[in-house]
Enzyme design. Structure first.
Site, PDB file in Angstrom:
ATOM      1  N   CYS A   2      30.136  25.853  30.737  1.00  0.00           N
ATOM      2  CA  CYS A   2      30.050  24.528  31.336  1.00  0.00           C
ATOM      3  C   CYS A   2      30.941  23.562  30.569  1.00  0.00           C
ATOM      4  CB  CYS A   2      28.604  24.031  31.304  1.00  0.00           C
ATOM      5  SG  CYS A   2      27.431  25.181  32.046  1.00  0.00           S
ATOM      6  N   ARG A  27      36.024  24.686  33.856  1.00  0.00           N
ATOM      7  CA  ARG A  27      35.029  25.401  33.056  1.00  0.00           C
ATOM      8  C   ARG A  27      33.745  25.660  33.835  1.00  0.00           C
ATOM      9  NH1 ARG A  27      35.915  25.174  27.408  1.00  0.00           N
ATOM     10  NH2 ARG A  27      33.699  25.573  27.145  1.00  0.00           N
ATOM     11  N   TRP A  75      28.371  25.575  35.266  1.00  0.00           N
ATOM     12  CA  TRP A  75      28.525  26.952  35.730  1.00  0.00           C
ATOM     13  C   TRP A  75      27.140  27.575  35.599  1.00  0.00           C
ATOM     14  CZ3 TRP A  75      28.016  31.980  33.761  1.00  0.00           C
ATOM     15  CH2 TRP A  75      28.604  32.990  34.536  1.00  0.00           C
ATOM     16  N   ASN A 101      25.924  23.228  26.809  1.00  0.00           N
ATOM     17  CA  ASN A 101      26.739  24.387  27.151  1.00  0.00           C
ATOM     18  C   ASN A 101      26.233  25.549  26.314  1.00  0.00           C
ATOM     19  OD1 ASN A 101      28.775  26.173  27.907  1.00  0.00           O
ATOM     20  ND2 ASN A 101      30.236  25.347  26.421  1.00  0.00           N
ATOM     21  N   GLY A 102      25.770  26.623  26.961  1.00  0.00           N
ATOM     22  CA  GLY A 102      25.238  27.766  26.234  1.00  0.00           C
ATOM     23  C   GLY A 102      24.008  28.336  26.924  1.00  0.00           C
ATOM     24  N   GLU A 482      45.316  44.775  35.696  1.00  0.00           N
ATOM     25  CA  GLU A 482      45.469  43.316  35.724  1.00  0.00           C
ATOM     26  C   GLU A 482      45.817  42.824  37.125  1.00  0.00           C
ATOM     27  OE1 GLU A 482      45.985  39.256  34.522  1.00  0.00           O
ATOM     28  OE2 GLU A 482      44.755  40.949  33.860  1.00  0.00           O
ATOM     29  N   LYS A 486      43.541  40.173  39.243  1.00  0.00           N
ATOM     30  CA  LYS A 486      44.015  38.903  39.792  1.00  0.00           C
ATOM     31  C   LYS A 486      43.700  38.789  41.279  1.00  0.00           C
ATOM     32  CE  LYS A 486      45.249  36.928  36.310  1.00  0.00           C
ATOM     33  NZ  LYS A 486      44.082  37.609  35.786  1.00  0.00           N
ATOM     34  N   GLU A 489      39.941  38.234  41.768  1.00  0.00           N
ATOM     35  CA  GLU A 489      39.494  36.959  41.209  1.00  0.00           C
ATOM     36  C   GLU A 489      39.698  35.806  42.174  1.00  0.00           C
ATOM     37  OE1 GLU A 489      39.941  36.226  36.542  1.00  0.00           O
ATOM     38  OE2 GLU A 489      41.776  36.989  37.435  1.00  0.00           O
ATOM     39  N   HIS A 505      41.782  62.908  41.286  1.00  0.00           N
ATOM     40  CA  HIS A 505      40.466  63.222  40.732  1.00  0.00           C
ATOM     41  C   HIS A 505      39.363  62.383  41.376  1.00  0.00           C
ATOM     42  CE1 HIS A 505      42.216  65.857  37.754  1.00  0.00           C
ATOM     43  NE2 HIS A 505      43.087  64.898  37.448  1.00  0.00           N
ATOM     44  N   LYS A 604      36.567  29.134  33.376  1.00  0.00           N
ATOM     45  CA  LYS A 604      37.727  29.483  32.555  1.00  0.00           C
ATOM     46  C   LYS A 604      37.337  30.059  31.197  1.00  0.00           C
ATOM     47  CE  LYS A 604      42.042  29.774  31.494  1.00  0.00           C
ATOM     48  NZ  LYS A 604      42.847  30.827  32.142  1.00  0.00           N
TER      49      LYS A 604
END
Length: 609
Positions: A2, A27, A75, A101-102, A482, A486, A489, A505, A604
């Site tokens: 947050c 955030r 968040w 925040n936490g 990656e 992306k 996301e 496989h 973020k």
């Protein structure tokens, strides 16, 4: 994850707090809230679900008049996305206000006890427990009550507390969640991120774990939770406010992709001695003599940082001759790895505050292992906790989906490879060749970006597909992961990354005309193997796009949609091959009408485990 901000000074708090929230919105953006204490001792509290614009709509044109306040963008962790669960939270009598925040791990048992004592709860959050604990212990001394409350909880926190009965102070405390205090002209701004402070001051103080600050118009008093006074130094931020603005681009993500040549120049600047084939890394000078004796390097990170480390593992082993092992931070701390005296650990984090990476770092430090860092945020916790390291020097990365940080991390890992290699058996000739190729990378990236329009055209062809596969080998296997990350996301297209040799496989069972594959196939040591794997996919009717090296016309006999990248040293190809994947993901998301910079459910800086 947050965003929190607080203000005490001689300006109106509300405009400053709302402006700070906009800069912190990356955030967390599920909900937001603000509390301002006005001169007559009244507190004005506004909350809303959704982004900061919705909060501004709730407040309207008549902003609160006070010059003390706190604000928060959320968040969600505990409790759904509702107005009641938005911060700030307050006590039963609505005197004490808090943003957090936490995560408070033992909130359930604490809440049960507080309910028995008659406290009334308005939310489902873990945070509200803390403000009621402060109320419970309050005897006229706010900082005493905060300390008593913090000693009752287990978990992580960055908090700002405001009491409307004594509005001339903010109480701030931290444990594993970032807190920065900006020092201005007769004013102080507290935030979880420098981006909220930059517009007002560059003079800042970092709060460490277990520390508390009591801020009043006359100054700041720093103590630990035993109320022992601490001396703290003011530092100057290197970032500029312009770096935290879009600069005419429709999204931060596109800006950060398109400006990568300049960012990479900054990451390289002053760090190459080409004529001697050496990397000069000032941040490692204090431990340089010990580094030539290490026999193993553990690389630790999360998400994109982990994937850059996976490329670095290949680089360092192949070119420096140093055994390397990449680890997910979220799993590493729960293992019992064998760490010898000649092992070093390298921690990679853009924010320098990633909770899992920080926890892994603390675990390694307890074992007496040499710790290094690759961090972008100067002064962040990981940058201060590691014994030595290298900064990215790319300015703040605002887009939630990391782009410039990834390529910068790769360029720094290539510098580290050169550094370690020349300490060991790497020849002068090879050192000079690597240094020369590294120096060319910013211009080669610019050449890839010149193909943006053709990549956008491919996105227009493929953005309606619901599934995607990304495949690569050796250095470009992590790039496949990656690329898939992306796409999922920001476009919400289901995407998987795989080592191309693993297709037979199991995953090849997924391939049909509705399941496209993005193959990363530069002309490198595994090119022939990679082409064979793509042939297998084509034989099953799967559409294929590919990244290939300029001059390779043969690949067009197999694959219709090809994006070309310039030739470079094999270990540096990921820096070029990932650029088309970043742009492809970006344009797919835009074409699907999505908010690229603020993808759903993400934030973020991941400051909770």
């Amino acid at each position: 994850m947050c965003g929190i901000i607080g203000y005490i000074g001689n300006k109106k708090a509300a405009p400053l707090l709302l402006g700070g929230l906009r800069r912190l919105e990356y955030r967390g953006y599920d909900s937001a809230g603000i509390a301002v204490v006005e001169k007559r001792g009244e507190a004005k509290v506004f909350k809303s679900v959704g982004k900061i614009d919705f909060l501004c709509g709730v407040i309207g044109e008549n902003l609160p008049e006070g010059n003390r306040g706190i604000a928060h963008t959320r968040w969600a962790t505990h409790g759904g996305v509702t107005v009641a669960n938005a911060h700030p939270h307050f006590d039963c009598e609505e005197n004490i206000f808090l943003v957090h925040n936490g995560i408070i791990e033992n909130y359930r048992e604490l809440k049960e006890n507080l309910l028995k004592e008659g406290h009334k709860f308005r939310s489902e959050t873990d945070t509200e427990i803390l403000v009621h604990l402060i109320e419970k212990f309050f005897n006229g001394d706010l900082e005493h009550a905060v300390i008593k409350a913090l000693k009752e909880i287990r978990g992580t926190y960055g908090i700002i507390v405001l009491d409307k009965r004594n509005p001339d102070k903010l109480v701030v405390a931290r444990n594993s969640s970032p807190i920065i205090i900006g020092v201005g002209d007769n004013e102080f701004i507290v935030a979880s991120d420098a981006s909220a402070i930059l517009e007002h001051t560059k003079e800042i103080v970092y709060l460490n774990d277990g520390e508390m600050a009591v801020i009043s118009p006359s100054g700041i008093e720093f103590t630990n939770l035993s109320r022992e006074k601490l001396a703290k130094k003011t530092e100057t931020l290197e970032w500029n406010i312009e770096e935290a603005q879009r600069g005419g681009y429709p999204h931060f993500m596109l800006k950060e992709i398109m400006e990568q040549p300049e960012y990479l120049k900054n990451s390289i600047a002053g760090r190459l001695i080409k004529e001697e084939g050496l990397a000069k890394l000032g941040g490692l000078e204090s431990v340089e003599n010990g580094l030539d004796e290490i026999e193993k390097l553990i690389i630790v990170g999360c998400g994109t940082a982990y994937l850059s480390g996976a490329v670095g593992e290949y680089m360092i082993e192949e070119y420096a001759g140093l055994p390397a092992e990449v680890e997910l931070a979220s799993e590493f701390r729960y293992r019992k790895p064998i760490l010898g005296k000649k092992t070093a650990a390298l921690f990679i984090s853009q924010s320098g505050e990633t909770a899992d990476t920080l926890a892994a770092l603390q675990e390694v430090k307890r074992k007496g292992i040499l710790t290094l860092g690759i961090v972008n945020a100067v002064g962040s916790t990981i940058s201060r906790e590691t014994e030595a390291g290298v900064y990215n020097h790319i300015g703040p990365e605002i887009g939630v989906a990391s782009t410039k940080a990834f390529t910068s991390q790769l360029i720094i890992l290539s510098l580290l490879t050169l550094f370690f290699g020349r300490q060991r058996q790497m020849s002068l000739v090879m050192g000079k060749r690597i240094a020369e190729e590294i120096s060319k990378i910013p211009e080669l990236v610019r050449q890839v970006l010149d193909k943006t329009d053709s990549i956008k055209n491919l996105a227009e062809k493929y953005y309606k597909y619901s599934n995607f596969l990304y495949v690569g080998r050796k250095y470009n296997y992590p790039v496949a992961l990656e690329g898939a990350l992306k796409l999922k996301e920001i476009s919400y297209i289901h995407a998987e990354g795989y080592g191309a040799g693993e297709m037979k496989h199991g995953p090849i069972a997924l391939i049909d005309k509705n399941f496209p594959t993005f193959g990363i196939a530069p002309s490198d040591s595994v090119y022939e193997k990679m082409i064979s794997n793509l042939e297998e996919i084509k034989a099953r009717g799967g559409p294929i796009l590919a990244v290939a090296t300029e001059g390779n016309e043969k690949i067009k006999k197999i694959i219709e949609d090809v994006i070309y990248i310039p030739k470079t040293l094999e270990m540096l190809t990921p820096i070029l091959s990932v650029i088309p994947l970043q742009l492809f993901a970006y344009y797919c998301a835009v074409l699907r009408g999505l908010d690229v910079d603020k993808p759903r459910n993400l934030a973020k800086s991941v400051t909770v485990e």
